[in-house]
Motif scaffolding. Structure first.
Motif, PDB file in Angstrom:
ATOM      1  N   ASN A  65      -6.694  27.468 -20.107  1.00  0.00           N
ATOM      2  CA  ASN A  65      -5.780  28.470 -19.534  1.00  0.00           C
ATOM      3  C   ASN A  65      -6.510  29.499 -18.677  1.00  0.00           C
ATOM      4  N   GLY A  66      -7.437  29.038 -17.850  1.00  0.00           N
ATOM      5  CA  GLY A  66      -8.148  29.932 -16.940  1.00  0.00           C
ATOM      6  C   GLY A  66      -9.289  30.708 -17.568  1.00  0.00           C
ATOM      7  N   GLU A  67      -9.499  30.573 -18.852  1.00  0.00           N
ATOM      8  CA  GLU A  67     -10.593  31.254 -19.541  1.00  0.00           C
ATOM      9  C   GLU A  67     -11.746  30.277 -19.741  1.00  0.00           C
ATOM     10  N   SER A  68     -12.968  30.773 -19.697  1.00  0.00           N
ATOM     11  CA  SER A  68     -14.158  29.945 -19.862  1.00  0.00           C
ATOM     12  C   SER A  68     -15.018  30.509 -20.987  1.00  0.00           C
ATOM     13  N   LEU A  69     -15.695  29.622 -21.707  1.00  0.00           N
ATOM     14  CA  LEU A  69     -16.558  30.032 -22.810  1.00  0.00           C
ATOM     15  C   LEU A  69     -17.873  29.261 -22.715  1.00  0.00           C
TER      16      LEU A  69
END
Length: 135
Positions: free
Chosen positions: A78-82
């Motif tokens: 959802n557009g978030e990166s880790l």
């Protein structure tokens, strides 16, 4: 204390322990993993805890150091990166852009250190190209 009262107290303690274990099991099962975006939004609450995080492994972010058996990559959701750091064997090439679940915790540098890496390869579940079903 009468024998009947001791028996009632013992039964109550056992039932309470079973109820507690059932509640904990249901809670742990219902939270098998969180997505990258959920993890980012709940970072303060989940800090210092072993957590399972699910996302899509970004193929262009994969860097493997064979000398140290260190795999660095990013999970996206959802557009978030880790950013992920994993010590272990390099999975085969089919893991890139696949859905993955990592188990671990965030370090002080903002990198998620994974002790476990699970790759879900959708091609393992697809039928063979020329497969026919017998009836």
């Amino acid at each position: 204390m009468t024998k009947k009262l001791r028996m009632q107290i013992g039964t109550f303690v056992i039932l309470g322990a079973l109820a507690y274990l059932g509640f904990q099991g249901a809670h742990n099962f219902s939270n098998y993993f969180v997505t990258v975006s959920q993890y980012r939004h709940q970072l303060r609450r989940l800090a210092g805890m072993d957590v399972r995080v699910q996302g899509t492994l970004s193929a262009q972010s994969v860097h493997y150091n064979a000398a140290t058996s260190t795999l660095r990559f990013s999970l996206v959701s959802n557009g978030e990166s880790l950013p992920i750091l994993y010590h272990g064997a390099m999975p085969n090439e089919h893991f890139k852009n696949a859905s993955a679940i990592v188990k671990g915790e965030m370090d002080s540098h903002g990198v998620f250190v994974a002790q476990k890496l699970e790759i879900q390869c959708p091609d393992h579940y697809a039928p063979a190209p020329n497969a026919t079903t017998e009836q």
